[in-house]
Write a protein that holds these residues in place. Structure first.
Motif, PDB file in Angstrom:
ATOM      1  N   THR A 434       0.962  -1.153  -0.089  1.00 54.75           N
ATOM      2  CA  THR A 434       0.040   0.032  -0.081  1.00 54.75           C
ATOM      3  C   THR A 434       0.921   1.253   0.120  1.00 54.75           C
ATOM      4  O   THR A 434       2.109   1.047   0.306  1.00 54.75           O
ATOM      5  N   VAL A 435       0.231   2.256  -0.151  1.00 55.80           N
ATOM      6  CA  VAL A 435       0.882   3.458  -0.211  1.00 55.80           C
ATOM      7  C   VAL A 435       1.544   3.723   1.263  1.00 55.80           C
ATOM      8  O   VAL A 435       2.806   4.171   1.190  1.00 55.80           O
ATOM      9  N   MET A 436       0.612   3.456   2.282  1.00 51.96           N
ATOM     10  CA  MET A 436       1.402   3.564   3.675  1.00 51.96           C
ATOM     11  C   MET A 436       2.445   2.705   3.937  1.00 51.96           C
ATOM     12  O   MET A 436       3.446   3.219   4.312  1.00 51.96           O
ATOM     13  N   ASP A 437       2.479   1.398   3.522  1.00 52.81           N
ATOM     14  CA  ASP A 437       3.627   0.540   3.416  1.00 52.81           C
ATOM     15  C   ASP A 437       4.950   1.290   2.902  1.00 52.81           C
ATOM     16  O   ASP A 437       5.850   1.030   3.282  1.00 52.81           O
ATOM     17  N   ASN A 438       4.739   1.819   1.684  1.00 49.84           N
ATOM     18  CA  ASN A 438       5.753   2.316   0.975  1.00 49.84           C
ATOM     19  C   ASN A 438       6.278   3.833   1.776  1.00 49.84           C
ATOM     20  O   ASN A 438       7.641   4.178   1.465  1.00 49.84           O
ATOM     21  N   ARG A 442       7.200  -0.424   6.238  1.00 48.89           N
ATOM     22  CA  ARG A 442       6.598  -1.360   7.220  1.00 48.89           C
ATOM     23  C   ARG A 442       7.147  -1.270   8.790  1.00 48.89           C
ATOM     24  O   ARG A 442       7.180  -2.076   9.275  1.00 48.89           O
ATOM     25  N   ASP A 443       7.349   0.064   9.145  1.00 47.73           N
ATOM     26  CA  ASP A 443       8.094   0.262  10.452  1.00 47.73           C
ATOM     27  C   ASP A 443       6.642   0.561  11.283  1.00 47.73           C
ATOM     28  O   ASP A 443       6.040   1.547  11.108  1.00 47.73           O
ATOM     29  N   ASP A 444       6.601  -0.611  12.135  1.00 53.99           N
ATOM     30  CA  ASP A 444       5.089  -0.226  12.898  1.00 53.99           C
ATOM     31  C   ASP A 444       5.094   1.013  13.969  1.00 53.99           C
ATOM     32  O   ASP A 444       4.223   1.207  14.378  1.00 53.99           O
ATOM     33  N   GLY A 449      -1.118   8.790  11.550  1.00 54.09           N
ATOM     34  CA  GLY A 449      -1.380  10.337  11.825  1.00 54.09           C
ATOM     35  C   GLY A 449      -0.121  11.040  11.354  1.00 54.09           C
ATOM     36  O   GLY A 449      -0.197  12.155  10.548  1.00 54.09           O
ATOM     37  N   GLU A 450       0.947  10.695  11.852  1.00 51.95           N
ATOM     38  CA  GLU A 450       2.262  11.345  11.525  1.00 51.95           C
ATOM     39  C   GLU A 450       2.424  11.250   9.908  1.00 51.95           C
ATOM     40  O   GLU A 450       2.910  12.452   9.457  1.00 51.95           O
ATOM     41  N   VAL A 451       2.158  10.230   9.185  1.00 51.29           N
ATOM     42  CA  VAL A 451       2.367  10.193   8.128  1.00 51.29           C
ATOM     43  C   VAL A 451       1.446  11.213   7.289  1.00 51.29           C
ATOM     44  O   VAL A 451       1.766  11.943   6.165  1.00 51.29           O
TER      45      VAL A 451
END
Ligand code: UTP
Ligand code: MG
Length: 588
Positions: A434-438, A442-444, A449-451
Motif C-alpha cells: 500500500t501507499v502507507m507501506d511504501n 513497514r515500520d510499525d 497520523g504522522e504520515v
C-alpha cells in the motif's frame, strides 16, 4: 575445471559444512540414523522369513508354526511401513528445518553486502542462490546422505542374511554384482554430465525469460517479438536436447540392469537346482534367493541416482556458501551514536572510484553549513549522484574525509548515520504494497497520523486521498500503476516522515506537467525548510533557492557560489550550463 581429486576434497569440505548446519537439529538427525539402522533389518528380513517358513514349517507340515511365522511376517511388513514413514517424514523435517534457517541467513547476508555486489551480480543469480540452490541442499539430507546411509546399511544387512542362509548361493549372486557396479558407475558419470548440462540450460532459459519479461515494453515497442521468439526457440531446443540426452542414459541403463538381473537369476536357478538335487541347498534358500537378489540390486541401482542428487546438492551448497562467506560487507566499525546533529557537512579532499581504479570524483572540497541548501549541478555523468552515494556510505571512499558536525562519518555507527539522512533518489523505487507501506517501509512504530501530517505538509495529501483506497491504495511492483510525479511525491513523504536532519534530493530529470510541477516544487521547498539539504538540481527554481551552488565537471568541482555570483562569469561553466539547460540567453 578443477582436477578430480581436488574436487573430491572440496565435496567433503562442503559436505562437512552442510552437515554442520544440522547442528540445531541434532536430535532429529540422530533419530533418522537410528531409523535407518532399524530399517536395514526390518526391510530386508522378509526373504529370510520366507525361506525359514518353507524349510522349517511347510516341509515339516507344522501348520501351527507356519501360522505363527505368517503373523511374524506380517508384523515385520507393518513395522517396515511404520519405520519407513517416520524415516521419510523426519528426514524431510530435518532438511526443511535446515534450509529454512539457511534462507534467512542468505537473505540477511545479502542485505548487508556492499552495493557494489548488486552492481556486478545479475538479480537472477542472487535469487537462484536463495531459492533453488538452497532447495537443492534439502535433498542432500532427504535424498543424499541419509538415504544413502540407509541403503548401504541395507546392502550389508541383506548380505548378512544371505551368507547366513546359504553362502554358496550368495557367492553366485555376488558373481554378477561387479557387472552391476560397473554399469552403475558408468551411468552415474554420464548422467552427471548431462544433468549439469540440463541445469545450465535451465539457468540460461531463466535469465532469458526474466530479462524479456522486464523489457517487454521495449520488445513490443520496437516490434522485436519475432527475433526474440526465434532466440527463445533456440534456447528451448537446446534445453529439450539436454533433457533427452539425460533420459537416453536412463533408457540404456535400465534395460542393461534388467539383463544383468536376468543373468544373475539364471545363474541362481542353475546352481540352485543342482544344489537341491545333491542336497547342498535347501528348498527355502532356493525360493528366497531370487527375492534377495532383487533386494540387493535395487539399492545398488538407485545409488547412482542418489549420488548424483547428492553431488548436485553439494554444487549448490558450495555456491550458497560462497555467497554467505563473501566478506564485502560495509564495514561498520563506527561507534559514535549521535542523537542530534546540527547538520554541518564537510568534504575534505574526497576522491572516489566505484571500481577502485577510475576516479569519478576527484579532490572534492566543500563545506555546507547547518540548515543551508546546496545545489549540485553538472552535466550527465559528472558525478552528482556519486557524491550522495558516498555521503550515506553506500560506497567507501578511497581518499579524504567526509565530516558531519566535526565527526568523520566513518566513526559514526552506520545506523546512526543513516537515520539522520533522508534520501530521495533519482529513480523512485516503490515496493509492492500500500501507499502507507511504501512510506513507512513497514515500520510499525510510525503512526498513520504522522504520515498523514507529513503528507499534508508537503501537499501530497490531496492526491493520495483521491486514489482508490487512499493511503491503502495498492501499488504494484515498482509503482507501475502510478505516474512519475505521483511516485515522486510518495518518495518525498517517505523522506519527510523520518524527520531527517539532512535531506538529500536527486531530482528526477523527466519532465512532468505544469500542475504536478508546481506541486512538486512546493513539496521540495517544504522538504528543505529548516534542515541541511543537498539537492542535485535540474529545475531552475530549485537552483535559485539554494544558498550555494556547486558545479561539477568530470568529477571535479569547477565553480562554487550563489546563483547571482556564478551567473556573472560570462564564460563560466555555470552560465554555459544554465543557458543550455534553460534555452534562454541570460540577462544580467
Ligand atoms: P553519476 O551517477 O554520479 O553521474 O556517475 P550523475 O552526475 O549523477 O549523472 P546524471 O545527471 O544522473 O545523468 C558518475 C560516473 O560514475 C560512473 C558513471 O559511468 C559516470 O561516469 N558510475 C556510476 C559507475 O562507474 N558506477 C556506478 O554504479 C554509477
Ligand atoms: Mg545522477
Amino acid at each position: 575445471m578443477q582436477p578430480d581429486n581436488q574436487k573430491q576434497d572440496l565435496d567433503l569440505v562442503v559436505l562437512a559444512k552442510v552437515l554442520k548446519l544440522s547442528k540445531p537439529y541434532i536430535k532429529i538427525f540422530a533419530f533418522c540414523i537410528f531409523l535407518a539402522v532399524v530399517m536395514a533389518v526390518v526391510a530386508n528380513i522378509r526373504p529370510f522369513l520366507i525361506g525359514t517358513m518353507v524349510d522349517d514349517y511347510i516341509f515339516k507340515n507344522d501348520m501351527d508354526g507356519l501360522k505363527k511365522m505368517a503373523i511374524i511376517y506380517i508384523l515385520f511388513v507393518l513395522a517396515n511401513v511404520l519405520v519407513r514413514y517416520f524415516f521419510i517424514y523426519y528426514s524431510q523435517v530435518l532438511g526443511q528445518s535446515v534450509i529454512k534457517d539457511l534462507r534467512v541467513k542468505v537473505f540477511e547476508h545479502v542485505q548487508s553486502l556492499k552495493l557494489r555486489y548488486f552492481d556486478q551480480t545479475p538479480v537472477g543469480r542472487t535469487i537462484t542462490r536463495t531459492i533453488s540452490d538452497v532447495q537443492a541442499i534439502n535433498e542432500i539430507f532427504t535424498q543424499g546422505v541419509l538415504t544413502m546411509f540407509a541403503d548401504i546399511l541395507g546392502i550389508f544387512a541383506i548380505l548378512g542374511f544371505m551368507f547366513y542362509h546359504s553362502w554358496r548361493l550368495t557367492l553366485v549372486c555376488l558373481a554378477t554384482l561387479p557387472l552391476m557396479i560397473i554399469a552403475t558407475y558408468i551411468f552415474k558419470e554420464k548422467v552427471k554430465v548431462s544433468f549439469q548440462n540440463v541445469r545450465n540450460q535451465i539457468s540460461i532459459m531463466n535469465s532469458f525469460l526474466q530479462e524479456q519479461i522486464s523489457g517487454m515494453q521495449i520488445v513490443q515497442m520496437f516490434n522485436a517479438e519475432k527475433q526474440e521468439a526465434k532466440k527463445f526457440k533456440e534456447i528451448n531446443r537446446k534445453y529439450t536436447e539436454a533433457n533427452l540426452n539425460a533420459i537416453e542414459y536412463y533408457a540404456i541403463f535400465y534395460p542393461v540392469v534388467e539383463i544383468i538381473s536376468a543373468v544373475g537369476l539364471a545363474l541362481l536357478i542353475w546352481v540352485g537346482s543342482r544344489g537341491i538335487w545333491n542336497h547342498t541347498i535347501s528348498a527355502g534358500a532356493f525360493i528366497s534367493f531370487p527375492l534377495y537378489l532383487n533386494m540387493l540390486f535395487r539399492p545398488v541401482r538407485m545409488i547412482a541416482d542418489k549420488f548424483n542428487t547428492l553431488q548436485m546438492g553439494l554444487v549448490a551448497a558450495d555456491r550458497v556458501f560462497k555467497l554467505i562467506e563473501r566478506d564485502d560487507k560495509i564495514r561498520d566499525y563506527g561507534e559514535v551514536v549521535k542523537d542530534n546533529i546540527r547538520g554541518n557537512v564537510k568534504f575534505e579532499d574526497v576522491s572516489f572510484a566505484y571500481d577502485e581504479k577510475t576516479f569519478v570524483l576527484k579532490n572534492i572540497n566543500f563545506e555546507l553549513e547547518a540548515h543551508k541548501t546546496l545545489a549540485i549541478v553538472g552535466s550527465t555523468g559528472s558525478g552528482k549522484t556519486s557524491i550522495i552515494n558516498i555521503l550515506n556510505r553506500f560506497y567507501p571512499i578511497q581518499k579524504g574525509r567526509i565530516i558531519i558536525d566535526n565527526i568523520d562519518i566513518k566513526k559514526l555507527k552506520l545506523n546512526s548515520l543513516r537515520t539522520k539522512i533522508a534520501m530521495v533518489l533519482q529513480d523512485v523505487f516503490l515496493f509492492n504494497g500500500t501507499v502507507m507501506d511504501n512510506i513507512t517501509l513497514r515500520d510499525d512504530t510510525m503512526d498513520r497520523g504522522e504520515v498523514i501530517k507529513a503528507s499534508k505538509e508537503i501537499g501530497a495529501h490531496p492526491f493520495i486521498e483521491k486514489l482508490p483506497g487512499g493511503y491503502d491504495f495498492k501499488i504494484t511492483e515498482r509503482g507501475s500503476n502510478l505516474s512519475m510525479g505521483q511516485r515522486q511525491l510518495i518518495s518525498f513523504v517517505r523522506a519527510l516522515v523520518i524527520n531527517p536532519d539532512i535531506l538529500i534530493l536527486d531530482e528526477a530529470t523527466s519532465s512532468i506537467d505544469t500542475e504536478t510541477e508546481s506541486i512538486i516544487q512546493y513539496a521540495i521547498e517544504k522538504l528543505i525548510e529548516k534542515r541541511t539539504s543537498i539537492i542535485i538540481a535540474h529545475r531552475l527554481s530549485t537552483i535559485r533557492h539554494a544558498d550555494k551552488i556547486m558545479v561539477l565537471d568530470k568529477g571535479e568541482v569547477v565553480e562554487t557560489g550563489s546563483h547571482d555570483e556564478l551567473i556573472q562569469n560570462m564564460n563560466g561553466h555555470y552560465r554555459t550550463l544554465y543557458e543550455k539547460q534553460f534555452e534562454q540567453s541570460v540577462e544580467v
